[in-house]
Design an enzyme around this catalytic site. Structure first.
Site, PDB file in Angstrom:
ATOM      1  N   ASP A  37      -6.255   1.522  -3.210  1.00 38.73           N
ATOM      2  CA  ASP A  37      -7.230   1.368  -2.760  1.00 38.73           C
ATOM      3  C   ASP A  37      -7.905   2.628  -1.996  1.00 38.73           C
ATOM      4  OD1 ASP A  37      -5.693   1.442  -0.545  1.00 38.73           O
ATOM      5  OD2 ASP A  37      -6.165  -0.287   0.327  1.00 38.73           O
TER       6      ASP A  37
ATOM      7  N   SER B 218       0.673  -1.014  -0.028  1.00 45.63           N
ATOM      8  CA  SER B 218       0.023   0.027  -0.026  1.00 45.63           C
ATOM      9  C   SER B 218       0.733   1.328  -0.083  1.00 45.63           C
ATOM     10  CB  SER B 218      -0.902  -0.087   0.964  1.00 45.63           C
ATOM     11  OG  SER B 218      -1.738   1.199   1.075  1.00 45.63           O
TER      12      SER B 218
ATOM     13  N   ASP C 289      -2.719   6.000  -3.458  1.00 41.39           N
ATOM     14  CA  ASP C 289      -1.530   5.432  -2.648  1.00 41.39           C
ATOM     15  C   ASP C 289      -0.801   4.361  -3.659  1.00 41.39           C
ATOM     16  OD1 ASP C 289      -3.757   3.839  -2.607  1.00 41.39           O
ATOM     17  OD2 ASP C 289      -3.222   3.331  -0.350  1.00 41.39           O
TER      18      ASP C 289
ATOM     19  N   ASP D 102      -1.104   1.087  -3.930  1.00 36.38           N
ATOM     20  CA  ASP D 102      -1.847   0.028  -4.089  1.00 36.38           C
ATOM     21  C   ASP D 102      -3.382   0.590  -4.716  1.00 36.38           C
ATOM     22  OD1 ASP D 102      -3.215   0.258  -1.933  1.00 36.38           O
ATOM     23  OD2 ASP D 102      -3.583  -1.720  -1.541  1.00 36.38           O
TER      24      ASP D 102
END
Length: 452
Positions: A250, A104, A246, A248
């Site tokens: 999400d 992340s 960010d 990843d």
């Protein structure tokens, strides 16, 4: 590493904490736990595997794929895609499980493994515990069941995953955004291709930064944890807004045309009213956390929208939404969940829906986000204290009560014990930042004396 699963999968320094051996073993364990339903139903289990661009993701992906295939699971390798894309494809393709390799927003040396169950849902604690117990049983000497011959899993690339996911994003938007100029900061991460492509297909004029991942530069001075470059780019290019992801993807934070940050609470407020107006805000309720800004709560109350609060963490927001059938929830950090269209937080979807609202209303993001006044919020971490007594100390309770009387209806106090460290977090909101700092400082001193 102690307990392997944390609040969001298994995470650590790649090749130190998170090794190829651990990734392989966990994948075999996950196959035994999550793929059994498929075997009982009489079909070969299938897994979707994706990653962010970290260099370590290359060898960790190889280990995960090897573990799954050795356990008799067919693997669809989708390459570099956001975490919510893996969740979506796991559900859309009827796969038995999904695996995402990402840490992340963490720095490049870290990496992580996140599993999704059938349907693309995050794992409840019970399933994580079963995977971990299965892994440890093997480590203690219990042999795996190993298929041979035609029973081993087959591995193939699924290049259609990119287009399928982008098409899904465009398909759920309420309207196009032709004529809108948007700057996208992809954090040199998993959204570096997806987000610009989705915005362009939706009609926006797109300017990109942070979209040239080289395996080493993910989250490096860019993305949702470093908004300064996006703020400057939005102003420089005269854009209507900016969107930051960010690593990843999400989550999503935004920047208005003046270069001012629009945080997760403000985004949630804008989307809540948009969905209310469209009749899609089920039960007229939005889900936030105890850390949601008081200004958000005041705005929702004024607009006649119910607010339900959970503990901090998008998994708790999601649990509340699924249990009660709510359609929208999220966190100040930019994790926003639109449950009709995603099973987890989706930063690209969030950014698209925010930009679509700007386009549909003809109002600036500044004006839309102005539905709430973000009250100053001060957070102090008090270390080396007995955090277990934070809610039982009479001295501390008295100090909190005094602070709440002093702040009245225009402020708030929250004391919360850390889930991972021996410290207590003191959060104070007030109409004035100096007042908030003063009250937070006094409470932090009481925490030290009462719990030290």
């Amino acid at each position: 590493m102690g307990r392997l699963f944390g609040t969001d999968g298994v995470r650590g320094v790649a090749n130190a904490d998170l090794t190829a051996e651990l990734a392989l073993g966990l994948s075999v364990a996950a196959a035994h736990v999550l793929a059994e339903a498929g075997r009982f139903a009489g079909h070969r289990p299938v897994a979707v595997v994706g990653r962010d661009p970290r260099a370590s993701g290359e060898f960790l992906e190889a280990a995960v794929v090897a573990g799954l295939a050795s356990a008799g699971v067919d693997v669809l390798r989708v390459g570099v895609l956001p975490t919510p894309a893996i969740a979506y494809l796991t559900g859309a393709l009827g796969a038995d499980l999904g695996v995402m390799l990402s840490a992340s927003h963490n720095a490049m040396p870290d990496n992580g493994i996140k599993f999704f169950a059938r349907g693309g849902h995050k794992l409840p604690d019970e399933l994580e515990n079963r995977i971990e117990a299965t892994y440890h049983s093997h480590e203690a000497g219990e042999p795996w069941e190993r298929p041979t011959g035609a029973g081993v899993g087959r591995v193939r690339s699924y290049d259609e995953g990119f287009d399928n996911y982008v098409a899904h994003l465009i398909g759920v938007l309420p309207n196009r955004m032709d004529g809108l100029k948007v700057v996208i900061d992809g954090a040199h991460g998993a959204a570096a291709r997806v987000s610009p492509e989705a915005f362009a297909r939706a009609g926006a004029e797109v300017v990109t930064i942070g979209t040239e991942p080289d395996g080493l530069n993910i989250n490096d001075g860019c993305g949702s944890t470093h908004l300064d470059k996006l703020q400057a780019a939005v102003v420089e290019h005269g854009a209507d807004l900016g969107v930051a992801h960010d690593g990843d993807a999400d989550r999503c934070l935004a920047v208005d045309a003046a270069g001012q940050e629009v945080d997760g609470d403000q985004i949630l407020a804008v989307l809540a009213l948009a969905m209310r107006d469209a009749g899609t805000l089920r039960k007229n309720t939005v889900v936030g956390t105890v850390m949601s800004n008081l200004g958000f709560k005041i705005a929702m109350r004024r607009e006649g929208v119910e607010l339900t609060e959970t503990a901090v963490g998008d998994r708790y927001v999601l649990e509340e939404m699924r249990e009660h059938g709510y359609a929208l929830g999220g966190e100040q950090s930019g994790h926003v969940i639109v449950l009709d269209h995603a099973t987890t937080g989706d930063g690209t979807l969030t950014g698209l829906m925010l930009a679509a609202r700007v386009s549909a209303t003809g109002r600036s993001l500044t004006e839309l986000a102005g539905v709430m006044d973000r009250l100053p919020q001060v957070l102090i971490n008090v270390p080396d204290v007995d955090k277990s007594r934070v809610h039982s100390s009479a001295e501390l309770a008295s100090a909190v009560a005094d602070a709440e009387r002093e702040l009245g209806e225009t402020g708030r106090v929250l004391l919360r014990q850390s889930g991972t460290e021996p410290l207590v977090r003191v959060m104070v909101e007030a109409a004035d930042i100096d007042h908030a700092r003063s009250v937070a400082g006094r409470l932090a001193d009481v925490v030290k004396s009462a719990l030290g």
